[in-house]
Structure formats: C-alpha cells, structure tokens
Design an enzyme around this catalytic site. Structure first.
Site, PDB file in Angstrom:
ATOM      1  N   ARG A  17      -7.759  -8.948   3.316  1.00 55.23           N
ATOM      2  CA  ARG A  17      -7.992  -7.730   4.104  1.00 55.23           C
ATOM      3  C   ARG A  17      -9.361  -7.778   4.797  1.00 55.23           C
ATOM      4  O   ARG A  17      -9.526  -7.236   5.889  1.00 55.23           O
ATOM      5  CB  ARG A  17      -7.850  -6.463   3.251  1.00 55.23           C
ATOM      6  CG  ARG A  17      -7.750  -5.203   4.078  1.00 55.23           C
ATOM      7  CD  ARG A  17      -7.459  -3.967   3.224  1.00 55.23           C
ATOM      8  NE  ARG A  17      -6.048  -3.635   3.122  1.00 55.23           N
ATOM      9  CZ  ARG A  17      -5.388  -2.876   4.009  1.00 55.23           C
ATOM     10  NH1 ARG A  17      -5.996  -2.365   5.055  1.00 55.23           N
ATOM     11  NH2 ARG A  17      -4.107  -2.613   3.830  1.00 55.23           N
ATOM     12  N   GLU A  20      -9.018   5.855   2.738  1.00 55.49           N
ATOM     13  CA  GLU A  20     -10.044   4.814   2.796  1.00 55.49           C
ATOM     14  C   GLU A  20     -10.794   4.701   4.124  1.00 55.49           C
ATOM     15  O   GLU A  20     -11.996   4.437   4.122  1.00 55.49           O
ATOM     16  CB  GLU A  20      -9.401   3.449   2.506  1.00 55.49           C
ATOM     17  CG  GLU A  20      -8.773   3.316   1.133  1.00 55.49           C
ATOM     18  CD  GLU A  20      -7.863   2.096   1.058  1.00 55.49           C
ATOM     19  OE1 GLU A  20      -6.766   2.116   1.640  1.00 55.49           O
ATOM     20  OE2 GLU A  20      -8.276   1.106   0.438  1.00 55.49           O
TER      21      GLU A  20
HETATM   22  N1  MTE Z   1     -10.281  10.540  -3.210  1.00 57.54           N
HETATM   23  C1  MTE Z   1     -10.638  10.987  -4.433  1.00 57.54           C
HETATM   24  N2  MTE Z   1     -11.075  12.248  -4.548  1.00 57.54           N
HETATM   25  N3  MTE Z   1     -10.569  10.187  -5.531  1.00 57.54           N
HETATM   26  C2  MTE Z   1     -10.140   8.873  -5.447  1.00 57.54           C
HETATM   27  O1  MTE Z   1     -10.072   8.174  -6.454  1.00 57.54           O
HETATM   28  N4  MTE Z   1      -9.329   7.079  -3.965  1.00 57.54           N
HETATM   29  C3  MTE Z   1      -9.310   6.554  -2.601  1.00 57.54           C
HETATM   30  C4  MTE Z   1      -8.790   7.593  -1.623  1.00 57.54           C
HETATM   31  N5  MTE Z   1      -9.440   8.860  -1.826  1.00 57.54           N
HETATM   32  C5  MTE Z   1      -9.764   8.371  -4.155  1.00 57.54           C
HETATM   33  C6  MTE Z   1      -9.826   9.265  -3.053  1.00 57.54           C
HETATM   34  C7  MTE Z   1      -8.521   5.330  -2.442  1.00 57.54           C
HETATM   35  S1  MTE Z   1      -9.207   3.862  -2.883  1.00 57.54           S
HETATM   36  C8  MTE Z   1      -7.262   5.352  -1.912  1.00 57.54           C
HETATM   37  S2  MTE Z   1      -6.398   3.926  -1.642  1.00 57.54           S
HETATM   38  C9  MTE Z   1      -6.589   6.605  -1.560  1.00 57.54           C
HETATM   39  O2  MTE Z   1      -7.383   7.744  -1.851  1.00 57.54           O
HETATM   40  C10 MTE Z   1      -5.285   6.693  -2.325  1.00 57.54           C
HETATM   41  O3  MTE Z   1      -4.615   7.878  -2.140  1.00 57.54           O
HETATM   42  P1  MTE Z   1      -3.691   8.190  -0.862  1.00 57.54           P
HETATM   43  O4  MTE Z   1      -2.924   6.959  -0.551  1.00 57.54           O
HETATM   44  O5  MTE Z   1      -2.857   9.308  -1.345  1.00 57.54           O
HETATM   45  O6  MTE Z   1      -4.633   8.575   0.230  1.00 57.54           O
HETATM   46  N1  HPA Z   2      -4.472  -2.284  -0.270  1.00 57.81           N
HETATM   47  C1  HPA Z   2      -4.707  -1.754  -1.481  1.00 57.81           C
HETATM   48  N2  HPA Z   2      -4.166  -2.199  -2.581  1.00 57.81           N
HETATM   49  C2  HPA Z   2      -3.356  -3.253  -2.488  1.00 57.81           C
HETATM   50  C3  HPA Z   2      -3.065  -3.853  -1.272  1.00 57.81           C
HETATM   51  C4  HPA Z   2      -3.654  -3.340  -0.098  1.00 57.81           C
HETATM   52  O1  HPA Z   2      -3.440  -3.816   1.025  1.00 57.81           O
HETATM   53  N3  HPA Z   2      -2.237  -4.882  -1.511  1.00 57.81           N
HETATM   54  C5  HPA Z   2      -2.048  -4.890  -2.851  1.00 57.81           C
HETATM   55  N4  HPA Z   2      -2.707  -3.920  -3.437  1.00 57.81           N
HETATM   56 MO1  MOS Z   3      -7.431   2.076  -2.756  1.00 52.41          MO
HETATM   57  S1  MOS Z   3      -8.816   0.542  -2.883  1.00 52.41           S
HETATM   58  O1  MOS Z   3      -6.291   0.997  -1.931  1.00 52.41           O
HETATM   59  O2  MOS Z   3      -6.897   2.075  -4.356  1.00 52.41           O
END
Ligand code: MTE
Ligand code: HPA
Ligand code: MOS
Length: 767
Positions: free
Chosen positions: A319, A722
């Site tokens: 990535r 993210e």
């Molecule tokens: N927001 C909060 N409050 N706590 C978290 O742990 N994790 C982040 C983001 N926002 C996180 C967060 C990460 S790493 C990801 S991948 C996404 O939330 C995952 O949730 P979503 O796919 O529902 O956005």
């Molecule tokens: N993003 C986050 N988590 C993951 C991914 C990705 O692209 N692929 C496998 N685990």
């Molecule tokens: Mo978020 S690093 O894809 O859990």
C-alpha cells in the site's frame, strides 16, 4: 417502494450522535473488561523474552506450577493444535518456539487466581538462553538481506532510462518513524470453555473471524466449535486487525489447560512491549524533473521495519507503493518495497496501512523538487496533479477519472488566502531573526478497498420482531468510528423508522460468518450495503404480501415515517409487521455485498485495486524557535471529501481525529529502542501522544460539499476512517518550510517525526 430517506429526523445523511455517545460519557458502555465473568475466571500473564534474539536451551516450569494460586503454566509445547497466528504466511508463533526474537515476546503463559499471583509465579520460571546475533535496524536488515518476504516492484514505463534523460535530477533519503496505536483500551481476551470442547471468546478485535479461526487452529478444533464476540473496542486503529489473535490464543490455550475461563488483559507497558506498531520506513529516491518542476521520472525504494515476523507487512509495504506518488502523475515510475526482518515487535496495520508512509514520501520528494527549481511548492504540486482525463492512470494501471484533488486544493487555497499568507510569512521572516514561520498546503489521494481483493465482502443479518423492533447484526466491528451508528441509520432509513427502533447487536461469528477485518476504511461501504440488502429482502417480502392483501402492486407499497403506505392506505410499521407475521411471512434475512469492479494482478502489479479514491487537502502554518527547535502550530485548515456524507457529525469527527493522530505521528510520538533492542518508550511517561493543548491554535475543518461518489457506494458516500490522517503531512511540511526559512538554500532536511530536537538538529547541521 423506496422511500429510504425517511423524514424521521434520523436515517442516512443526518448528523446523529454516535449510538453509544451517552454510554461513553456515563461510563456505562461495556468493554470486555467490564463484562461479568463466570465464577472461577482466572487471570493471565506472560513471561517475556529478555533477549532480542536467542535460542531457548531449556525451560523449567516446575516451580511456577507449584506456586500459590496457579492453575496452568504453558509453553509452546503445550499448545494442542498449531502455535501459529500468521495471517498471510505460516510460522508466526504466539508463544516463542525454540528461539526468542524480540524483547517482550511471550515465552511462557500463566493462569492464576490473580494477576499478582501469575506474575509471582512467572518469576519462578527458569529459562536458559543462548544469545544469537540480533538485527535491530532497517539498515542492518538491508545490509544482511534480512527480509520477511521477497521485494515487491510496481512500475510503469522505464524509470532508469527516463531519469538518465531528465534535465534535472535529485537523489535523497528520507525516514519516517513508527507509531504506537495507544488505543485507550489495551488488548484483552476472555476465553470461556463450552461443552463438548467448544470455546467462546470475547476479544477486543477488529477481526472476530480471524480470532475464531486462529483459536480453532490453536485448540485443534473446527471453526464451528469456536465463537468470537465483540460489542465494541476502545479504539483499534489497525492494531487490532491481526494481533488480538495472539492474546486470544494464549487465553484460550490456558483455559483449555485449566478447564476454567481465562481473562488475559495487557497493561499499557505489556501492550507496548508485546504488540506491533506502525512501520517506520527508510526511503531512498531518485527523481527526474524539468526546470518548471514537472516530474518526469521517479525511482523510489521503501524499506519497512516488519519486525520478527511478516504479519501484514507485505500488504502494508504494497500500500505504501500504491501511494508513492500521492496525487501526482509521474510518467516513468518504479517503486520497490522491502519488508525487513528485525528482532523487534511485529509491526502491523495502523490507520492508513502503509499509505501514509507513501504519501509522506511523495510529498517530501515534491517539496525537494520545488526547492530545487525555486518555485512555491504549491505551484509545483498543481503542475503535477493527475487529471480526470480518461488517459491518466497511476503507476499500477488504475484510471484517475474521479480525480478532484485539484478542485479541493483550489478551494482551500482560496479559502485561506494562500498567496497573501505566503507574503505575510515572508515579511515576518525577513523581520524576525530567531523565530521563523513556515506554511504548506498538501493534498491526499487515498485508494479505498482491500488490496487483497477477496476481503472486499461483507454480510449482515437483520431480524424484525413482531412488535416492530429491529435487531441488526453485520460483519463490521465498532471501535469508536461510528460504524454501527451509520449502518443503523441505513437500516432505519430502509424501513422508514426512527434509528432508535433498530438495536445494534454485538458482532459475533455465530451470527455473521466469514467476515473480513473492519479495516481499509471500508466498514460502512461494505456492511452498509450488506445490511441494506438484508433490510430490502425483508421489505420486499412484506411489500409482496401487502400488495396481495390490498390488491395493488408492490410499487404502491412504501416505508416511511414509521408507516407502511399501501396505495392510499397507511399502516403503522408495527401493524404491517404483525399482519405479515400472522400470514407466515419470514421477517428475518441475511444480506451480502461484494465490492464490484476491483481486480489486481499481483504478479504484474497492475489493475484496479481500488473501487474509488478519497481526497482531501490541508493547509498548515507553524512557527519555530531556531535557538531551541521548539515550535507552535499556528493554524490548520482541513477540507476533506466524504462524498455525500452518511453522517456529517461522525465524519467530521473522523476527519479531526485522524488529522490529530497523524499530527502525533509526525511531530511528538517517537518510538525508541536501546542498543540491545529494548523498547524504551513503553508508557505515556516517555511516549507523547497529542493532547488538547497540542492542537493548532486556530484549527478549522470542514467536509467538502462539492463531492459525491461517482461509484455506486452506499448513498454515494466515501470512506473516511483513514484518509484524513494524511492531512497532517501539511504540518510536517510547514515545519520543513520554516526550517528552510531559517537556513535558506542549505538543503536542511527534517525526518519524521519532526520533534523539536530534530528541528534544531536540522538547523544546526545546515549552519
Ligand atoms: N476511529 C476511532 N474512533 N477509533 C479507531 O480505532 N480506526 C481507524 C478508523 N477510525 C479507528 C477510527 C481505522 S485504522 C480504520 S481502517 C477505520 O476507522 C475502520 O472503520 P471503518 O471502515 O468503519 O471506517
Ligand atoms: N487495508 C487494511 N487492512 C488490510 C488491507 C488493506 O488494504 N489488506 C489486508 N488487510
Ligand atoms: Mo485500519 S489500519 O485499515 O484497521
């Protein structure tokens, strides 16, 4: 029958509060440590490796086993099934086997009546080690060819040839630091033995299916004999994508040996010492450009500290390569990725998943190019943007037809008055010998989808009860990001009932199987669609039935405002449900979603790995003290694209929170090892995350109103979890800009994190 956007003051698009907000504030939201435990539940603790790399010559557990309160003491040999939690590659033990490979690695696990007794017993464990040479840095790993996997290459055109032809060329090295997740709730698992060898596990995990699978493997059971449940995490941030399996497997194997429930909860220091962090990277680049600063060729190599095993490192490095040009078109490009094996914690997913490291490197490079040609970095950025032209494609073959970073950047630049601010900062710097100001405006372009295509699937299970209340289960997990709130809005919107009618159940592998991690920001995209499909299946059955009863067509049946409309008639939702029940209509359904259009040929590193891109831009201004390196962040303004927001309140919270987490990564958070490989920053006393006081003095953030998702993502929204983390790149480059103002034309460079020490050293080195 589609009145999904019901006027109930709830439903998709409304800025409703997080479903657990009141519980969070009152302290009544249940985390795993708050759950009532069965009688006889034991506490666990692990004996950590004191060595970065050593052979285990012998282990003597006899004294520990006889210690007061002890119920089970186990080492690798006591695992009934496989001692392996590797998510991609095999051979990643949760208890050290034959060798130890980092300081802190669990070697022996103990279950006792109390944590104190488990710790006391741990002091009686006798382990003889024979030292082996340790590899502790990325440089050392590169020099010795120590990798967890083969290098990976992504390219388009012929970068070396284009570099040789380029009018201007610049080579450099750049580093970024690691980052601890610092979720408020540390890792924890509760394993409760069930009848007939089954095991029920409550785990603080983003990936219940992975925990189920790994626990089953460790206990030599079929997956069907293990369940995993999580109502919510106190933060995950990627740190709970794979590594909860380590904790859960240790708890489950101890529970099997003791024949009693076991809770294993890491305290902050143990969490730091045992689990992995964001990958620090060493980046080397060679960039070719013309006198205007137009990028012609880029040859860039990323080396990440993977730690002792691969975990997700290969995907994370991949990535980083995907994001190595950020929002810029580079005609000839080669990006190479190395995942370095070091004798340290196994680094893992962290918000952005390698993307932030790629974006930061790209922005560093373009900043260098701008300085080399003597132009304002924003002008050089604009010159190199992708277009929305159907011809424009990334270095991995994905078209950039949804490109809007140029529009967002223009809007933000106008908003902040970029030109005037540049003039004001120049004037300030001319008059100020000690304090220097800097500014930067940077874009973000982040690919949304799991790059391992098979993970782009989700499921849901919706029940409508005869009183008209609704239970919602889906494959996603809640970690504070508001996923459950959003999916609930979607389901409530479908049925045309208030959000409160829909109750969110804990995520459980027995209710929705074979789930992907809640990760890659795709949680609401995927689970929202799956839950919508389930709701629509139930609605279709009810509509079918009512159309028959009222002798009309299904098109005449709609769900809105707590009612079901059948032609000119209206029934309260509950009455409609009761009628359907009495007529034996099934009121429960599963839903499934798989993201369309994505494909990627890994061997050729070519395809369309992302369903779409999320975009944003940030402006930052900072003042540094050139005598001490201390600085203040004067102003930050964020503008971020979430498509048509599912919930603007939650999305704005995600934008601000992600930015601040990125700010910590790039400024104050520093992971430091001593010469022997011991992590010395393993508590808040030495590891500094941002607090309210560290926010920019003038901090503004808003959602971009110009956008909607061109793809058929749920309600035309875009993922938000993210991407905004990378908006913090602006702060880092504003500090770099201020350093440049302090020592102009010397090529002074700061690496990340830009701690005051690094700012000062960059200035001193250039002087
Ligand atoms: N927001 C909060 N409050 N706590 C978290 O742990 N994790 C982040 C983001 N926002 C996180 C967060 C990460 S790493 C990801 S991948 C996404 O939330 C995952 O949730 P979503 O796919 O529902 O956005
Ligand atoms: N993003 C986050 N988590 C993951 C991914 C990705 O692209 N692929 C496998 N685990
Ligand atoms: Mo978020 S690093 O894809 O859990």
């Amino acid at each position: 029958m589609d009145d999904a956007r019901a006027r109930t003051g709830s439903g998709p698009g409304e800025p409703v509060a997080h479903d657990s907000a009141a519980l969070h504030v009152a302290g009544t939201a249940l985390y795993i440590d708050d759950l009532p435990v069965p009688e006889g539940t034991l506490a666990a603790w692990c004996v950590p490796s004191p060595k970065a790399h050593a052979r285990i010559v012998s282990i003597d557990l006899s004294a520990a086993r006889a210690a007061p309160g002890v119920a089970a003491v186990i080492a690798a040999g006591d695992v009934p099934g496989r001692n392996d939690v590797g998510p991609i590659f095999k051979g990643e033990p949760f208890l050290a086997e034959n060798v130890v490979e980092y300081i802190g690695q669990p070697v022996v696990a103990i279950a006792a009546e109390s944590v104190a007794q488990a710790r006391a017993a741990g002091r009686l464990v006798r382990i003889v080690y024979e030292d082996l040479p340790a590899i502790l840095t990325i440089e050392d790993a590169l020099a010795k060819g120590s990798f967890v996997a083969k290098p990976y290459v992504m390219q388009r055109g012929d970068a070396p040839a284009a570099l040789a032809r380029a009018p201007r060329r610049l080579k450099g090295t750049f580093r970024n630091g690691a980052q601890d997740h610092f979720y408020l709730e540390g890792h924890i698992a509760l394993a409760v033995p069930q009848e007939a060898d089954g095991m029920a596990v409550w785990s603080s995990t983003q990936h219940p299916t992975e925990v189920q699978k790994m626990v089953a493997r460790a206990l030599d059971l079929p997956a069907s004999a293990v369940t995993c449940e999580v109502r919510r995490m106190g933060g995950g941030f990627g740190g709970k994508e794979t590594q909860p399996a380590i904790i859960a497997c240790i708890a489950a194997v101890l529970a099997r040996h003791a024949g009693r429930p076991v809770k294993y909860r890491l305290d902050r220091d143990d969490d730091f010492m045992i689990t992995g962090k964001r990958h620090d990277f060493l980046v080397r680049y060679d960039v070719g450009f013309d006198e205007a600063g137009r990028l012609l060729a880029l040859d860039i190599a990323f080396a990440a500290r993977a730690g002792h095993v691969a975990d997700l490192s290969t995907s994370i490095v991949e990535r980083a390569l995907f994001h190595a040009a950020n929002a810029y078109h580079v005609p000839d490009m080669r990006a190479v990725g190395h995942a370095c094996k070091t004798h340290t914690q196994s680094n893992t997913a962290f918000r952005g998943f390698g993307g932030p490291q790629g974006v930061l490197a790209a922005e560093h490079v373009i900043d260098r190019v701008a300085r080399a040609v003597g132009r304002d970095p924003l002008d050089v950025r604009r010159l190199n943007f992708f277009g929305a032209s159907p011809r424009d494609e990334t270095h991995y073959g994905q078209r950039t037809t949804d490109f809007v970073a140029d529009r967002i950047v223009s809007e933000l630049a106008a908003d902040v008055g970029y030109e005037q601010r540049r003039r004001a900062i120049d004037a300030f710097n001319a008059a100020s010998p000690i304090l220097k100001k800097g500014m930067a405006l940077t874009p973000v372009m982040f690919g949304v989808s799991f790059t391992a295509i098979q993970f782009n699937q989700a499921g849901a299970l919706v029940h409508v009860y005869t009183d008209g209340s609704i239970a919602l289960n889906h494959a996603g997990t809640e970690m504070g990001q508001g996923l459950h709130t959003k999916v609930r809005q979607i389901v409530a919107g479908e049925f045309g009932v208030p959000d409160a009618t829909v109750r969110i159940a804990a995520t459980n592998t027995a209710r929705v199987p074979n789930t992907s991690a809640t990760a890659a920001s795709a949680g609401s995209d995927m689970n929202g669609k799956a839950a919508q499909a389930a709701a629509r299946a139930i609605k279709a059955r009810i509509a079918d039935f009512l159309a028959g009863e009222y002798r009309t067509s299904v098109d005449e049946v709609g769900f809105a405002a707590g009612e079901v409309r059948i032609g000119a008639q209206r029934l309260p939702f509950r009455d409609a449900v009761q009628k359907a029940y009495a007529a034996r209509v099934q009121l429960s359904a599963t839903g499934f979603y798989s993201t369309p259009k994505v494909h990627f040929d890994r061997a050729r590193a070519w395809g369309r790995p992302f369903y779409y891109f999320a975009y944003g831009a940030a402006y930052a201004e900072a003042t540094i003290d050139t005598l001490t390196g201390e600085y203040a962040i004067d102003r930050v303004e964020l503008l971020h694209d979430v498509g048509r927001s599912l919930n603007p309140a939650i999305d704005l919270g995600q934008v601000e929170g992600a930015f601040v987490q990125g700010l910590g990564w790039l400024t104050s958070e520093e992971i430091v090892f001593d010469a022997g490989g011991r992590l010395t920053t393993h508590a808040p006393s030495t590891y500094k995350i941002p607090v309210a006081r560290d926010l920019p003095r003038d901090f503004r953030a808003r959602l971009w109103t110009g956008g909607e998702n061109r793809e058929d993502a749920i309600y035309r929204s875009k993922a938000v979890g993210e991407p905004p983390l990378m908006l913090a790149t602006s702060v880092f480059l504003a500090l770099q800009d201020a350093v440049e103002a302090a020592v102009p034309g010397k090529g002074a460079q700061i690496d990340a994190p830009a701690t005051p020490e690094r700012v000062l050293m960059a200035i001193e080195a250039a002087r």
